[in-house]
Design a protein around this motif. Sequence first.
Motif, PDB file in Angstrom:
ATOM      1  N   ARG A   9      24.880  46.329  33.624  1.00  0.00           N
ATOM      2  CA  ARG A   9      25.049  44.896  33.341  1.00  0.00           C
ATOM      3  C   ARG A   9      25.548  44.600  31.930  1.00  0.00           C
ATOM      4  O   ARG A   9      26.415  43.749  31.746  1.00  0.00           O
ATOM      5  N   PRO A  10      25.026  45.271  30.909  1.00  0.00           N
ATOM      6  CA  PRO A  10      25.563  44.979  29.564  1.00  0.00           C
ATOM      7  C   PRO A  10      27.001  45.450  29.373  1.00  0.00           C
ATOM      8  O   PRO A  10      27.675  44.995  28.451  1.00  0.00           O
ATOM      9  N   ILE A  11      27.478  46.364  30.228  1.00  0.00           N
ATOM     10  CA  ILE A  11      28.814  46.936  30.053  1.00  0.00           C
ATOM     11  C   ILE A  11      29.809  46.246  30.984  1.00  0.00           C
ATOM     12  O   ILE A  11      30.763  45.619  30.558  1.00  0.00           O
ATOM     13  N   PHE A  12      29.579  46.350  32.272  1.00  0.00           N
ATOM     14  CA  PHE A  12      30.431  45.675  33.260  1.00  0.00           C
ATOM     15  C   PHE A  12      29.515  45.082  34.328  1.00  0.00           C
ATOM     16  O   PHE A  12      28.965  45.778  35.151  1.00  0.00           O
ATOM     17  N   ASP A  13      29.338  43.787  34.280  1.00  0.00           N
ATOM     18  CA  ASP A  13      28.381  43.102  35.141  1.00  0.00           C
ATOM     19  C   ASP A  13      28.936  42.996  36.553  1.00  0.00           C
ATOM     20  O   ASP A  13      29.957  42.347  36.790  1.00  0.00           O
ATOM     21  N   ALA A  14      28.244  43.631  37.513  1.00  0.00           N
ATOM     22  CA  ALA A  14      28.698  43.599  38.903  1.00  0.00           C
ATOM     23  C   ALA A  14      27.875  42.650  39.756  1.00  0.00           C
ATOM     24  O   ALA A  14      28.053  42.603  40.976  1.00  0.00           O
ATOM     25  N   ARG A  15      26.996  41.855  39.160  1.00  0.00           N
ATOM     26  CA  ARG A  15      26.159  40.946  39.941  1.00  0.00           C
ATOM     27  C   ARG A  15      27.006  39.895  40.656  1.00  0.00           C
ATOM     28  O   ARG A  15      27.826  39.210  40.043  1.00  0.00           O
ATOM     29  N   GLY A  16      26.801  39.802  41.968  1.00  0.00           N
ATOM     30  CA  GLY A  16      27.521  38.831  42.766  1.00  0.00           C
ATOM     31  C   GLY A  16      28.990  39.144  42.956  1.00  0.00           C
ATOM     32  O   GLY A  16      29.750  38.304  43.451  1.00  0.00           O
TER      33      GLY A  16
END
Length: 607
Positions: free
Chosen positions: A386-393
């Motif tokens: 998440r801090p690097i490349f956020d894949a949420r949603g």
Amino acid sequence: MIPTIPVLLAPANLTKHLKVFLDKIQWREKSKLIARYTQISVSQTASGDQSTFQHNNNNDNNSTQPLYQDGHDLTLYMAMALLPVQALASIHNPGENQRISLWHILQDPSSPLASLEWPESLSDPSAQKSIFLTWMHPNTFATPRHLLAQTPLEKLQKSIADFLTPFLQSWANEKPTCDNSNDKSNNNNNKNDQLSLELLPQLIASISQKWEHYSDFTLLPPSSFLTPPWPVVLKQLEEQDQAEGHKNGIMARWESLIQEALNSSHIARKAIIPVHDVLRRPQIRPLTGDWRLHNQYKAWVEQDQGLLEHQDIGNTLGKDDANACSNDLANTTPGNADTTAPTKENFSQAYWAETCQNHVWYRWAPMFTMFSAGNITEKERVAKSRPIFDARGKTVVDLYAGIGYFALVYLVHAGAKTVHACEWNPWSVQGLLQGAIKNEISYKVYHGGATGFADQNSKDQRNEQSFEHGHVSRPSHGKKPKEYGQLVVYPGDNSQWIGFFENQAHHINLGLIPSAEPGWVLGVRALCPKEGGYLHVHHNIRVGEEETFKSYLLKSLHELFANWKQDSSWSLNIRHMENVKSFAPMVFHYVVDVECRPQITLSSSIS
């Protein structure tokens, strides 16, 4: 009697030197197995075959443990156990409360300690006369009990030694027959002449010290039980078992002790995967356990190197069953893999292993697919991305999904909304689906060939495909279950399914090694044209060629964006380069995170 272990008592000023030396020769494998001798005072009360041991931290008059010997004050001594125990099995047990000085032991040339090259700090006679060997019960140590427990390797070595000892003694005592006309008998006698108890140390020393262990499955290294003289010994065990009509269950007992020592029901020996095999099919030899359809391939002694014979489902099942294997996946199997596509019945007839890494379950058929334990660091990086490349949603495309190494992580930990997973090996596809069920992830899997055109007809193509849903019921455990995104699975050649997820993805995983370059164009086509996203490119890179590869990658991607996105102004930046693992000498498996953004996105963010 309760078993005891050999223990060295050394003055405090020599403890460090002795510890380093024992660790070096691997006679003291547990570094914390050390205690001040004043804390070890043993009183023994014998009752028949039972013995009771107690700790006594006080130097009172009731202690039966003398704290002085040969003028040495043992209150200043440290005690350290010698492991493995069998290393000193030939030294006579001095008995309770008796100690032998190291100097006295070294006077006996047959002692295993006498053959060691002692360092200068421990070779002086005055130092050796101050070090004592005694035998103690494990309960005498004030350290935690698990430090004295046998490791799986120690247990395996001891179990094998105890099992083979009577056989080696029996074979060595067998007398040659007087009939010299029987060549076969003479050959057997000559072989027996080579089998004796003298081989036991060599056999024990050649046992593999490392292996891959999963829930109930253990995979041994390629050389396990194949280093001479193991083949001769195992062959003799098999022949004796057959000659006795299996009434004594020699091989059954042998397999049972291996299973118990390794704490696994299914054990196999692996071999190197052929580089030319595009399906990356494992080569393993089943050794113990019920392998269902493949029990006929179990063998301890290798007759040849044909370890892929089980991959031909047609030959394995027979003619009638082979005719039933009519699956469209056979038309999408790439390259030179000549295999009959398996059916659901085949899947149920195979043994499936499973393991849990970082709270994600994986399932695979070891006879047909492998589990890559070495990429766990990359799986953890994706899970904490998440801090690097956020894949949420977000929408993720995994072009080489395998059994779900990264596809499942994106759903369980990274919070992806949808993961489109492509995989051409039908056994890996089945493992991916079983892993989704095990992790309580709903899935949809497409069947049938796809045309793969990315245009107005994509929706029509999607409607023409047959697919099945997998709705996973989540039992209540007292708290609301976690909801995951959906897994969409595309069996077969990934290029034939591009029309189903083109221009939709925010993250594309290109996890094929040694190179995922054939999929770069698919990754570019899958990226969302309005938002862009990340290409996670896996590649094997030789040491010193990292910068050259990065330049080549960016140049190639710029050309692909200009061709497929009709826009050469995309911003491409390598945000991170992760060294996953060593693949070969001077070659490492890397993952390169390339952030890809269209100019319109950059302009709107600036404004």
